[in-house]
Structure formats: structure tokens, C-alpha cells
Motif scaffolding. Structure first.
Motif, PDB file in Angstrom:
ATOM      1  N   MET A 186       0.864   3.859  -2.921  1.00  0.00           N
ATOM      2  CA  MET A 186       0.491   5.245  -2.684  1.00  0.00           C
ATOM      3  C   MET A 186       1.625   6.167  -3.084  1.00  0.00           C
ATOM      4  SD  MET A 186      -2.595   5.166  -1.574  1.00  0.00           S
ATOM      5  CE  MET A 186      -2.887   6.783  -0.906  1.00  0.00           C
TER       6      MET A 186
ATOM      7  N   ARG B 191      -7.042   4.522  -0.522  1.00  0.00           N
ATOM      8  CA  ARG B 191      -6.426   3.825   0.597  1.00  0.00           C
ATOM      9  C   ARG B 191      -7.362   2.747   1.133  1.00  0.00           C
ATOM     10  NH1 ARG B 191      -1.679   5.520   2.985  1.00  0.00           N
ATOM     11  NH2 ARG B 191      -1.110   3.806   4.343  1.00  0.00           N
TER      12      ARG B 191
ATOM     13  N   THR C 269      -7.686  10.155  -2.350  1.00  0.00           N
ATOM     14  CA  THR C 269      -6.609   9.429  -1.681  1.00  0.00           C
ATOM     15  C   THR C 269      -7.173   8.507  -0.618  1.00  0.00           C
ATOM     16  OG1 THR C 269      -5.395  11.490  -1.926  1.00  0.00           O
ATOM     17  CG2 THR C 269      -4.347   9.748  -0.641  1.00  0.00           C
TER      18      THR C 269
ATOM     19  N   ILE D 298       0.830  -1.200   0.000  1.00  0.00           N
ATOM     20  CA  ILE D 298       0.000   0.000   0.000  1.00  0.00           C
ATOM     21  C   ILE D 298       0.867   1.254   0.000  1.00  0.00           C
ATOM     22  CG2 ILE D 298      -1.727   1.296   1.262  1.00  0.00           C
ATOM     23  CD1 ILE D 298      -2.908  -1.257   2.156  1.00  0.00           C
ATOM     24  N   ASP D 299       1.845   1.248   0.880  1.00  0.00           N
ATOM     25  CA  ASP D 299       2.716   2.422   0.922  1.00  0.00           C
ATOM     26  C   ASP D 299       3.421   2.614  -0.408  1.00  0.00           C
ATOM     27  OD1 ASP D 299       1.887   2.854   3.407  1.00  0.00           O
ATOM     28  OD2 ASP D 299       3.706   2.106   4.428  1.00  0.00           O
TER      29      ASP D 299
END
Lengths: 341, 332, 287
Positions: B42, B60, B56, B38-39
Motif C-alpha cells: 500500500m 486492501r 484503496t 500489505i502495508d
């Protein structure tokens, strides 16, 4: 001997010659067999499994491929038009005599009929190859023929797995005989069937032979079936013909010790003691015993049997046998005959 | 009824098991990864473009569901299944905000077309050639075909495709280097012609590999069939060889190979992915390559899921068609 | 064992050519230990030179000698494939034997599992895993991954082998004579399974080499190590084809073809040798 024989084999030798990883192997499955079969008779070929029966059949049919190779001798058919060679036929010749003249009933097994084809289609395949005709006509022909066999018309629409073992074997016999062939080979036609069905198959074969006036060559190890059907019987042992005579003589007065054992192993109603079976097995044919091939199992074996091969001698009434026990006797007869004359 | 109970129902159950295992694996794999997808995702996304705070957050959220990082294991797993069943696989990272489902939807028909057509051609060709070579093992042509196909068989798909690409677009430039068609989609001869033109090499490379595989199996089956009782009987009856080969030998060797086709669809599909990569063919494989290059995990996951479901379903369909060609299953 | 190999070599041309190719391949892999250059060293030779006496297979645009690169690539690809084969066959043999010997409920459960795995396309799964591990991928990890995904089809084959062995007469003879079942398996069955395993190992190698090449070409392998796949990847990356440096791509492609064809031919010869029909002919000829 009014007519010439319909099938004659002379000194036939057929070997399986294989080579695997540098090891050459020759199996002498048929080793010097001579026989002649008259039109209209039922000729039985008997012997244990592994004696060369099936190989002999392949040669008589002219249906062989490597590693099985004819080494010596001839096989000839004669359908009243002079003899023709059975071993050197090309594809067209094979196609022209098969089914219309020479036919074959295979062993009664599950897998003789194409499992994914309807019976009617298989009949059409077989018939139209030899007698080109439209599908409708073959259907009519097959329906009429199957009725004689006591099979319903619906059979034509069925797949083999939907029929019982006995029905399948009757269908197979019908498939083999629908074009009224002169010469029919039947290869263990009753093996793998239960006793009741066996009986009906025997009667069926007898009837077809009588109705069409065909010659039937019956190959089976089952001496009971031979006794029921055959006119004349040949006994094979280890690739050789050891005795041949009409059925009555074979059963009443067998001369070769091996034939005596084959007959002796049949159960009868009067049996009080257990049947004796022959000790040992037929020899491996890539390295057969010297002399008489039966000597290791023969209760009467003499010294001469181990080194000298007994010739096939003719006794009275065309009774032939190959055994040292009778060679002398036959010699004697041959010598004494001129004296009588 | 026995057909339904003994044949169809077990296969449906099997299908459900495959889907279950496939979806569960796709759920588990990213969870076991040492990197936090995920990080990473992103980071990539915000590097590519600026997003509104709401977008965003929504992103997420969908990533949390998909990678199963929210709530306990069971809730994560159920959320994941929910998304899978709704066909909502989230947005593509590299083409945000287009959804993965949309992108797959545009690519999948190319793959299905390429895969379907070449599978049918290769299966038929391998079946017939193998049957002929198995029935006539000693003819010169059967040996020639066998030696050729047997030497091609072990070569990895990628290499076969790449060699074809080098030969026919570079040294002998008769085929185009990349793409799937020319002009706008329509039912015109020129468009269909361009489809064939662009699809020829990708299809050829698939057909070569798959035919070789099918040939080897088909030949082995036909050599056994050759000595079966009914073939021997038909031969003794002097039936024409051509009829024996097609109606007796091949008609029977066909049956086990239909079942086998169902099992080997996965391998053929893998081949198709690679072929598309090599030829720049606009199907799933090409999407996958772009997704790999752009670290678009959502997309990779979507394609993985879809291919598991798709192949399992295709295998099921092939298996369900089996009774149509085998009378022993149909009439019991 | 030695006579077997000798016989095969003498009478089976597939095995002969296959093993000759494999010998060449292994020599190539062995030569990597004598390479004058480190595998990752760049700019050590003239750039982009065509094959010559000095640089047999030419050099890359990054100044690497293709021949010596290839020796590392062959070695690494063989290591990856070997690892995959050991793991995949290990799992496959275990599941197949458990399934075949225990039978009943276990067999049904395991067979169902195996059948499901066969239908699942492995490449997308592998790509998913590799993508997640991107940058952390090593040769060992790659081998382990491929191995973990290639056990279903082998285990199905071992199961059917075990089932057929269990039906044979000598199994009953051994069991009735009071042999413990572990002993039956080890003494009576393993000798039959080992030759079978040998042929199966080869197909495992083919599969693993194919996957290594595929994954590396997609940029998902260990991109810092030399392997056949990464050689092709970097060759494409630096546009060798368009720049007319075909030797850079030809070397790994030819090597990959050589390796798989070598393994395959050897296994074809071996299978012919193991074929029960020729085996029987041979045994009879001996006895």
C-alpha cells in the motif's frame, strides 16, 4: 574325410585383457583349442559355466571386441570355396556371410527381440539387410516360414512382450534360420525355457538342421540336451578342450575324469542314491592352476598332474582326451603300432 | 481399461497433489514473512499514484484475501483457493490497475514459445547425440562432443546465457540486446523473421544447457543398451550400424527419457526464466524481474502460482503421451 | 582412503584436473583471511583500473580491488552452498532412508510427496520467499532456503539405493544372525551409502552455487556481502560491460565456471571409481 571341415580352429587362444586403475588383468578364457567340424554334423560344446564356452563361441563367430583379444591361432570357414579367415573379417565381409551362411541362435531369453518393434518389422530388418527385397515380399516369406513352425500369422503384428516364452524362442530361431544358413551356432538355446518347451525347441532345431542340411554347433552345459541332439561332443574345462568324441562314446566310455563327472551328474530313472556333484568350482581363469587345470578337483590326481600339462592325445576313432591317466596308454599304442605293422 | 486404471488415474491424482502442495505453499510463504506485505504494498502504491478511497479499499480487500490475513486460518485458506480458481490474482502493484492475470497473459506466450521450441530441439538433439556417443564411444567425434557438453553441463544457466550475451551482442554485435520482435504482430515474413532473430540467442542458451543435460543421460542409457541382448543379436546379424543406432538403441533409450522430461520440465522452466532476464525477452522471466525490482508481490505470487500449475500440467501431458510410444504400456 | 585418492589421482585424469582446480579454488577462498581490505570497504584503491601487477584482476568503479573481492566472494559462495548441501542432503538422506527401510504405507506416502516436490519449479518459490525477505536476507538464510528446497531428488536416489541394499544377501545374513536392524543399517549399509553420498554432495554443490548466483543476480541475495552472484549484480548495476570494464564481470564468471567444473570433474572421476563394474575388476585384481 571326404569333405574339408566347414569350420576349423587351430590352437586358438583368446584372452580378456583389461586395465583398470593401473591393475592389468589377463583372463585366459580360451587357451589353445583346436577343433574341426564337418559339414552337416551337429557338434556339441559342453562344460560348466565359466569354462570358456561363450568366449569360444564368440571367436568361432568372429564376433569379438576389446577387451577380448585373439592372441594366437586361427579360425577358418570353408563353404566349399576354399578356407576363409573368420577372425580378420571387415564389416563388409561380415555382412556378406552372416545370416546367409553363418547364423546364430541366442540363448532363450526375454530380451533377444527389440521390445518396441513389431515382430514383422524385426524380420524385415534382418532379411532385407542380407537379401534386399520389398516389405511385402519379406512378409510373404516370413508368413510361409512361420507356418512351418506352427506360429500364427498374427505374430507378425505383435510386440515381443505379447508372446509366450516358447513362442518368442521359436520366433528367434525362425529369425536366425530363415535364410537357410549353412552353419548355425546355437548358444544355450534351451536354457531359461520350461521342460515342455525345451523339447519342442530341440525337435525344431533338429528338423531345421535336417531340412536345410546345415551344420549345427550347439553350445550348452546341459548334457541331456547334448545327448538328444549332438553327433559329436567336445568338453571344455577352464579354457581347454579336455575331451572330444562322438556322442555315444562320450556317454558310454568317457575317458577324462571331468567328463565322467559331467555324465555322472545326470539323473537316470534307475537312480537309488543321491547324485554326486563335483566339489569345488572351475578355477578363475586369470590365475589357472599349474599343470592339469583340473587337478585340484580331480579324484585321481597324481603328482605329475600338478606340474605337467597333459597333452591332448588321439585314441581310437578320433576320440581325443587330455589326461595323464591315458597319456601312457596312448604312448603305448603309438609304440606298439609299428611293432604290429 | 487397465491402462486407465493403472496408468492415467494415478497420474491425475499426482497432478492434483502437486497443485495442492504448490498452492498451499504459495499461501503459506507470505504469511510467514517477517514484513507485512500489505502495508509495504500500500505504501508503494500510494507513493506511485493517488487512488480514490474506494479503489484503496477494494485493493486492501483483495490483498487481505491473497495474503490471507482476514478471518481464521481456514477461511483465509478457502478465500485464497477461491481466488486462485477464479483466476483472480488481484491487481499488479507496479502497473495498477492492470490485473496480474492480464499481464501474465501477455507474457506467457513468449515464454511458452521460447520454452517449447528450445525444449523440443534440445531433447531431440541430446537424445540423438547421446545415443550416437553411447553407441560409438571410441570415435573421435563422439569424444569431442562429449568433452564439450560435459564441460558446459555444470555451468549455471545464468552464466551460459550471460557469456553468450557478452559474446554476440557486445563483442560481435550480430544479435539484438533486448526485446522479442520488431514491428507489429502479423503473419508476414519480416515479422516472423524478427521473431527468429530476436529469439535466437535466448533459445540457443537454453538449448546448450538442456542439450548437455540430456546428452549425459542419453549417453549413459545408450551405453547400457549397447550391451543388451537385442542389440547384440542385431549386431551379430550384421544389421547396418545406422539402423541399429536409431531403431534399436535410440528407440529404446527414448522411453525413459520421456518420463524424465516430465520430471525435468521444472528445471528447464527455471532456465527459461533466467534466460529471459538476461536477454530482456518479454516473457514471464522479464515480468518477474520487473516485479522483483518494483517489489510487486502480487505479480511474483501470480507467476509462482502459474508456473507451478503450468509445469505440473505440462508434466502430466508428457506423461499421458507416454503410452503412445511405449507398446508395453499400450498393449497389456 | 588415502590409497583411493592416490589411485584416482594417478589413473583418472578427470579427477586429477578436477581436484587441482578445487585446490586452487580453496586456496583462493583461504586467501580472503589475509585480505588487506575489508570486504565491504570502498574507495580504497584507484577506481576502474585494468588488471596490473599491483591489482591483479583490476579494480571496480567503486574503488575496490577485484582480486580480494573475489576471495571473499568465493568463500561466501562456498559457505552458502555448503550449508545448502548439508541441509538438503540431511533431509534427503533421512526421508530416503525412512522411505526405503520402512516400506509399505510410509514408503508410498513419502514417495508420493517426493515425486510431487520434484515437479514443482523451485526457483519461483525461492524468489517468492526471497522477495518477502528482501532486505533481511543473510548468507545463512540463503543457504538454509536453498537447502530446504533441494532434498526431493536426492531422497529419491537414496531410497532406491536403500531398496537395492535391502535386497542383497548380506542384509539377510545379518538379519538372520540376529543383528539389530539399527546395527545392520549402520554397520552393513552405511559403508555403501557413504561413497554414494559423496558423489551426490557434489551435484548438490553445483545446484546451490547455480541458485546463489541466480538469486543474487536478480538482486535477491544478501546484497551487502560479497558473493559470486552479487559481484556480477553490482558489475551490471554499474554498467561494467558498457563502460569497457570487462574484468569486473569476467573474474566472478570465470571463478563460478572454475568452481563448478572442478567439482564436476572430481565427481566424474569418483563415479567412475565407484562404478560397480570397474570396482569389481579392482577387487578381483586385489584378491
Amino acid at each position: 574325410m571326404a569333405q574339408p571341415p566347414i569350420l576349423e580352429a587351430r590352437d586358438l587362444k583368446a584372452y580378456y585383457i583389461t586395465e583398470a586403475f593401473g591393475v592389468r588383468r589377463t583372463v585366459k578364457a580360451v587357451d589353445g583349442v583346436s577343433l574341426s567340424i564337418q559339414p552337416g554334423e551337429i557338434y556339441g560344446i559342453a562344460g560348466e559355466s565359466g569354462c570358456g564356452k561363450s568366449t569360444l563361441l564368440k571367436m568361432l563367430l568372429g564376433e569379438f571386441e576389446p577387451p577380448l583379444t585373439p592372441v594366437e591361432g586361427t579360425v577358418a570357414y570353408d563353404f566349399g570355396e576354399g578356407p576363409s579367415d573368420a577372425l580378420g573379417m571387415d564389416e563388409a565381409e561380415v555382412a556378406s556371410i552372416r545370416w546367409s551362411r553363418v547364423s546364430y541362435v541366442p540363448q532363450g531369453s526375454m530380451h533377444v527381440l527389440n521390445p518396441v518393434r513389431r515382430i514383422g518389422d524385426t524380420f524385415h530388418d534382418f532379411i532385407s539387410t542380407h537379401r534386399p527385397m520389398p516389405r511385402r515380399q519379406t512378409n510373404e516369406m516370413v508368413k510361409a516360414y512361420l507356418a512351418e513352425f506352427g506360429l500364427r500369422e498374427g505374430v507378425l503384428q505383435s510386440f515381443p512382450h505379447q508372446l509366450s516364452g516358447g513362442m518368442r524362442q521359436r520366433v528367434t530361431i525362425a529369425l536366425a534360420t530363415i535364410l537357410s544358413p549353412k552353419l548355425i551356432f546355437a548358444d544355450e538355446p534351451t536354457t531359461a525355457l520350461d521342460v515342455v518347451v525345451q523339447r519342442s525347441v530341440i525337435q525344431l532345431l533338429k528338423r531345421i538342421q535336417r531340412d536345410h542340411g546345415s551344420t549345427l554347433v550347439l553350445i550348452t552345459h546341459d548334457m541331456g540336451v547334448q545327448a538328444n541332439l549332438a553327433d559329436r561332443i567336445a568338453v571344455l574345462y577352464a579354457g581347454k578342450l579336455v575331451e572330444e568324441a562322438d556322442t555315444r562314446t562320450i556317454f558310454k566310455a568317457p575317458r577324462h575324469p571331468y567328463t565322467q563327472h559331467l555324465i555322472g551328474s545326470l539323473p537316470t530313472l534307475e537312480d537309488k542314491v543321491a547324485r554326486q556333484s563335483l566339489p569345488g568350482r572351475p578355477p578363475a581363469l586369470d590365475d589357472p592352476p599349474t599343470g592339469c587345470r583340473f587337478h585340484p578337483r580331480c579324484p585321481y590326481a597324481m603328482d605329475i598332474c600338478k606340474s605337467v600339462e597333459p597333452p591332448l592325445v588321439t585314441l581310437e576313432d578320433g576320440h581325443r582326451a587330455a589326461c595323464h591317466l591315458i597319456t601312457d596308454e596312448a604312448d603305448h599304442a603309438a609304440h606298439s603300432r609299428p611293432a604290429l605293422a | 481399461m487397465t491402462l486407465l486404471k493403472e496408468y492415467i488415474v494415478p497420474r491425475l491424482i499426482q497432478w492434483a497433489i502437486v497443485i495442492f502442495i504448490g498452492v498451499s505453499l504459495t499461501f503459506l510463504i507470505p504469511r510467514m514473512s517477517p514484513i507485512n506485505p500489505i502495508d509495504q504494498a500500500m505504501g508503494r502504491l500510494t507513493a506511485f499514484q493517488t487512488l480514490s478511497p474506494e479503489a484503496t479499499l477494494a485493493l486492501r480487500q483483495s490483498l487481505m484475501d491473497l495474503y490471507g490475513l482476514e478471518g481464521n486460518l481456514l477461511t483465509q485458506y478457502l478465500n485464497f483457493w477461491g481466488r486462485v480458481l477464479r483466476g483472480d490474482l488481484g491487481p499488479s502493484f507496479s502497473a495498477f490497475p492492470t490485473t496480474v492475470a492480464d499481464m501474465i497473459g501477455s507474457g506467457i506466450w513468449w515464454t511458452i514459445g521460447l520454452l517449447g521450441l528450445s525444449t523440443i530441439i534440445a531433447w531431440t538433439l541430446g537424445l540423438v547425440l547421446g545415443g550416437l556417443a553411447g553407441y560409438f564411444p571410441d570415435r573421435w567425434w563422439s569424444k569431442a562432443v562429449e568433452n564439450t557438453l560435459v564441460s558446459i553441463y555444470p555451468i549455471p544457466y545464468y552464466i551460459v546465457a550471460f557469456i553468450l550475451l557478452m559474446l554476440f551482442t557486445y563483442y560481435l554485435p550480430i544479435f539484438p540486446l533486448v526485446g522479442g520482435s520488431r514491428g507489429t504482430a502479423s503473419f508476414s515474413w519480416s515479422y516472423i523473421g524478427s521473431l527468429v532473430y530476436y529469439g535466437f540467442l535466448p533459445a540457443l542458451s537454453l538449448v546448450i544447457g538442456a542439450t548437455a543435460f540430456r546428452f549425459i543421460m542419453s549417453k549413459a542409457l545408450a551405453s547400457t543398451e549397447r550391451s543388451s541382448d537385442y542389440v547384440r543379436f542385431a549386431e551379430i546379424a550384421a544389421l547396418p550400424k545406422r539402423r541399429i543406432v536409431f531403431r534399436y538403441v535410440i528407440r529404446n533409450t527414448m522411453l525413459p527419457q520421456v518420463t524424465d522430461l516430465a520430471l525435468s520440465l521444472a528445471a528447464i522452466f527455471e532456465g527459461a526464466l533466467i534466460t529471459e532476464v538476461v536477454f530482456g525477452y518479454p516473457g514471464l522471466g522479464y515480468l518477474l524481474l520487473n516485479a522483483i525490482n518494483a517489489s510487486d508481490y502480487n505479480m511474483i505470487m501470480g507467476i509462482t502460482l502459474l508456473s507451478i500449475v503450468g509445469i505440473a500440467t505440462a508434466s502430466l501431458l508428457v506423461d499421458l503421451c507416454y503410452p503412445l510410444i511405449d507398446p508395453r504400456v499400450r498393449y497389456r | 582412503m588415502l590409497t583411493t585418492i592416490r589411485d584416482l589421482f594417478r589413473y583418472n585424469s578427470a579427477f586429477r584436473y578436477g581436484s587441482l582446480i578445487l585446490v586452487v579454488v580453496f586456496i583462493l577462498a583461504g586467501l580472503s583471511f589475509f585480505s588487506p581490505y575489508a570486504p565491504e570497504a570502498r574507495r580504497v584503491v584507484p577506481r576502474a583500473a585494468p588488471p596490473s601487477l599491483e591489482h591483479w584482476f583490476g579494480t571496480t568503479s567503486q574503488g575496490q580491488d577485484v582480486f580480494w573481492m573475489l576471495t571473499f566472494a568465493v568463500r561466501n559462495t562456498l559457505i552458502v552452498a555448503g550449508l545448502a548441501v548439508i541441509i538438503g542432503r540431511g533431509i534427503g538422506v533421512m526421508i530416503g532412508m525412512i522411505s526405503g527401510y520402512l516400506g509399505g504405507r510410509w514408503d508410498r506416502f513419502l514417495s508420493g510427496l517426493v515425486d510431487s516436490f520434484i515437479v514443482i519449479p523451485r526457483l519461483p518459490l525461492l524468489i517468492l520467499i526471497a522477495a518477502m525477505l528482501r532486505g533481511h536476507m543473510t548468507l545463512v538464510a540463503l543457504g538454509v532456503m536453498i537447502g530446504l528446497l533441494d532434498w526431493a531428488i536426492p531422497s529419491k536416489r537414496y531410497r532406491s539405493q536403500v531398496l537395492s541394499l535391502r535386497e542383497r544377501e548380506f542384509t539377510n545374513t545379518a538379519v538372520f544372525s540376529g543383528m539389530r536392524s539399527v546395527k545392520v543399517v549402520v554397520r552393513e549399509h552405511l559403508p555403501f551409502l557413504i561413497p554414494f553420498l559423496l558423489a551426490d554432495v557434489v551435484s548438490g554443490f553445483l545446484f546451490a552455487i547455480g541458485l546463489e548466483v541466480t538469486l543474487s543476480v536478480l538482486g535477491l541475495g544478501d546484497m551487502n556481502a560479497q558473493s559470486l552472484g552479487t559481484m556480477i549484480y553490482w558489475g551490471n548495476y554499474y554498467q561494467s560491460l558498457l563502460a569497457n570494464r570487462v574484468w569486473v564481470l569476467a573474474a566472478p564468471i570465470a571463478a563460478a565456471v572454475l568452481i563448478v567444473v572442478g567439482f564436476y570433474l572430481a565427481s566424474v572421476g569418483l563415479t567412475a571409481y565407484l562404478d560397480p563394474r570397474t570396482r569389481l575388476a579392482r577387487l578381483q585384481a586385489k584378491g
